[in-house]
Structures are given as C-alpha cells and as structure tokens.
Write an enzyme that holds these catalytic residues in place. Structure first.
Site, PDB file in Angstrom:
ATOM      1  N   GLY A  46      91.087  83.121  17.470  1.00  0.00           N
ATOM      2  CA  GLY A  46      91.512  81.868  18.079  1.00  0.00           C
ATOM      3  C   GLY A  46      91.557  81.991  19.586  1.00  0.00           C
ATOM      4  O   GLY A  46      91.686  83.099  20.129  1.00  0.00           O
ATOM      5  N   GLN A  51      93.702  80.098  28.237  1.00  0.00           N
ATOM      6  CA  GLN A  51      93.138  81.458  28.296  1.00  0.00           C
ATOM      7  C   GLN A  51      91.801  81.494  29.027  1.00  0.00           C
ATOM      8  O   GLN A  51      91.318  82.570  29.372  1.00  0.00           O
ATOM      9  CB  GLN A  51      92.984  82.040  26.880  1.00  0.00           C
ATOM     10  CG  GLN A  51      94.328  82.299  26.208  1.00  0.00           C
ATOM     11  CD  GLN A  51      94.151  82.876  24.823  1.00  0.00           C
ATOM     12  OE1 GLN A  51      93.888  82.148  23.876  1.00  0.00           O
ATOM     13  NE2 GLN A  51      94.270  84.182  24.695  1.00  0.00           N
ATOM     14  N   CYS A  94      96.082  89.366  20.732  1.00  0.00           N
ATOM     15  CA  CYS A  94      95.802  88.218  21.600  1.00  0.00           C
ATOM     16  C   CYS A  94      94.717  88.643  22.580  1.00  0.00           C
ATOM     17  O   CYS A  94      94.798  89.729  23.158  1.00  0.00           O
ATOM     18  CB  CYS A  94      97.075  87.824  22.359  1.00  0.00           C
ATOM     19  SG  CYS A  94      96.844  86.441  23.493  1.00  0.00           S
ATOM     20  N   LEU A  95      93.717  87.791  22.764  1.00  0.00           N
ATOM     21  CA  LEU A  95      92.610  88.157  23.661  1.00  0.00           C
ATOM     22  C   LEU A  95      93.080  88.318  25.110  1.00  0.00           C
ATOM     23  O   LEU A  95      92.394  88.938  25.911  1.00  0.00           O
ATOM     24  CB  LEU A  95      91.483  87.127  23.565  1.00  0.00           C
ATOM     25  CG  LEU A  95      90.742  87.116  22.218  1.00  0.00           C
ATOM     26  CD1 LEU A  95      89.758  85.954  22.148  1.00  0.00           C
ATOM     27  CD2 LEU A  95      90.010  88.434  21.978  1.00  0.00           C
ATOM     28  N   HIS A 136     100.462  80.825  16.889  1.00  0.00           N
ATOM     29  CA  HIS A 136     100.160  81.651  18.067  1.00  0.00           C
ATOM     30  C   HIS A 136      99.429  80.828  19.136  1.00  0.00           C
ATOM     31  O   HIS A 136      99.822  80.827  20.312  1.00  0.00           O
ATOM     32  CB  HIS A 136      99.305  82.852  17.637  1.00  0.00           C
ATOM     33  CG  HIS A 136      98.878  83.734  18.771  1.00  0.00           C
ATOM     34  ND1 HIS A 136      99.311  85.033  18.912  1.00  0.00           N
ATOM     35  CD2 HIS A 136      98.047  83.510  19.823  1.00  0.00           C
ATOM     36  CE1 HIS A 136      98.777  85.566  20.004  1.00  0.00           C
ATOM     37  NE2 HIS A 136      97.997  84.659  20.574  1.00  0.00           N
ATOM     38  N   GLU A 137      98.387  80.088  18.709  1.00  0.00           N
ATOM     39  CA  GLU A 137      97.601  79.318  19.690  1.00  0.00           C
ATOM     40  C   GLU A 137      98.407  78.148  20.240  1.00  0.00           C
ATOM     41  O   GLU A 137      98.307  77.823  21.431  1.00  0.00           O
ATOM     42  CB  GLU A 137      96.294  78.814  19.063  1.00  0.00           C
ATOM     43  CG  GLU A 137      95.348  79.902  18.583  1.00  0.00           C
ATOM     44  CD  GLU A 137      95.045  80.975  19.625  1.00  0.00           C
ATOM     45  OE1 GLU A 137      95.066  80.688  20.832  1.00  0.00           O
ATOM     46  OE2 GLU A 137      94.798  82.123  19.223  1.00  0.00           O
ATOM     47  N   HIS A 140     100.481  79.038  23.180  1.00  0.00           N
ATOM     48  CA  HIS A 140      99.758  79.136  24.459  1.00  0.00           C
ATOM     49  C   HIS A 140      99.809  77.814  25.235  1.00  0.00           C
ATOM     50  O   HIS A 140      99.870  77.805  26.458  1.00  0.00           O
ATOM     51  CB  HIS A 140      98.283  79.482  24.218  1.00  0.00           C
ATOM     52  CG  HIS A 140      98.024  80.958  24.081  1.00  0.00           C
ATOM     53  ND1 HIS A 140      98.272  81.856  25.093  1.00  0.00           N
ATOM     54  CD2 HIS A 140      97.506  81.685  23.062  1.00  0.00           C
ATOM     55  CE1 HIS A 140      97.917  83.079  24.686  1.00  0.00           C
ATOM     56  NE2 HIS A 140      97.465  83.002  23.453  1.00  0.00           N
TER      57      HIS A 140
HETATM   58 ZN    ZN Z   1      96.823  84.571  22.313  1.00  0.00          ZN
END
Ligand code: ZN
Length: 169
Positions: A46, A51, A94-95, A136-137, A140
């Site tokens: 995701g 991000q 997480c990226l 999670h997303e 953000h």
């Molecule tokens: Zn993340």
C-alpha cells in the site's frame, strides 16, 4: 506517468493532515497513476499520497502479492466508518521506514467508505491483512505513522534504528 521518490521518515510531509479531494480531475488521475507505478516498483502492499509528497486524501492498496484474488484498489477521501473492538497483532512495515518491521495491535476488522477513480462511492468491510493495510494507509492521511501505534517499549527498542533512518534520508 512515473515512479516517484518515496518520502522517508523524518520528512515533515509525513506528519501533515491531508486535504480532501474536491474533484477527480486529471491531476488526481495522474497522482493515482504515480502512486501505482511507485508502489509496483517498491513491491509494497500500500502507498498513501503523502508518501510521494502529495497532501491529498488518497491511498492505494495492492494485496496481490499475498492474495492472488486481490487487485489494485484506489481509496479517495476514505472514511473509517467502523472498527471492531477485537484487535489483532500483525507485523507491519512501511515504505517510508525501509527495513523496519514490527508487530502492532490494531482493530481486527474495519468498515471503510471511499470514492474510486471513476467517482463512485463504495463501502468495504475488511479483516486480516486488508483491514490492517487500510488502517495503516488511512493513518498516513492524518499524519499518523505506524511507530505511533507501537508500544512505548517497542519504540524505545527501535530508537537507534529510527535515528539512523532520519540521518540517511
Ligand atoms: Zn506506511
């Protein structure tokens, strides 16, 4: 469109609250296309707009790596309608935190409402990894990061690694 650099922990853009999308215009279509290319290249599950430095309420999920029946899903202006009282402990990454994985407690189930790229509103009830990825997303878009959901003990244990991430980025 194109792959874009992923913002790494320490960059303040990850702490901002994102703005609602007013209209699904070319700019938003391009944003989703960039998110898709960036997520594919990074092999993540995701990715949220902040991000890639866009403060818009948009995220995408691609759970096809862990569920072959899954396809890319676009969430525009998502709203969390319901979360279960029951929690699950699942390992997250997480990226924006390369190489960092941690088991985290969150609600096991979630009901979300969002708009897709065609402008259609949809609702989704999810559990397992899908619920986890949505929560999670969604965080953000509120400037909340998965380290905020860790126990203070886990955060203390990771302090050195977090500092290193900040320095490198
Ligand atoms: Zn993340």
């Amino acid at each position: 469109m194109a792959e874009r650099p992923i913002v790494i922990y320490g960059n303040q853009v990850l702490r901002k609250v994102c703005d609602p999308v007013e209209e699904i215009n070319q700019e938003i279509k391009d944003l989703v296309s960039d998110l898709t290319d960036t997520l594919k290249k990074a092999r993540g599950l995701g990715l949220a707009a902040p991000q890639i430095s866009e403060l818009k309420r948009v995220f995408i999920l691609d759970l096809s790596a862990i569920d072959i029946t899954a396809s890319l899903k676009v969430f525009i202006n998502p709203e969390i309608m319901e979360t279960s009282e029951e929690e699950a402990e699942i390992e997250e990454g997480c990226l924006s935190f390369p190489g960092l994985y941690q088991k985290i407690y969150r609600p096991a189930k979630v009901k979300v409402r969002a708009t897709d790229l065609k402008g259609n509103q949809f609702e989704l009830a999810a559990d397992g990894m899908t619920a986890r990825a949505i929560l999670h997303e969604y965080d953000h878009l509120e400037g909340v990061l998965f380290i905020d959901r860790m126990s203070s003990f886990a955060r203390t244990m990771l302090r050195g690694r977090l500092r290193k991430l900040k320095v490198v980025s």
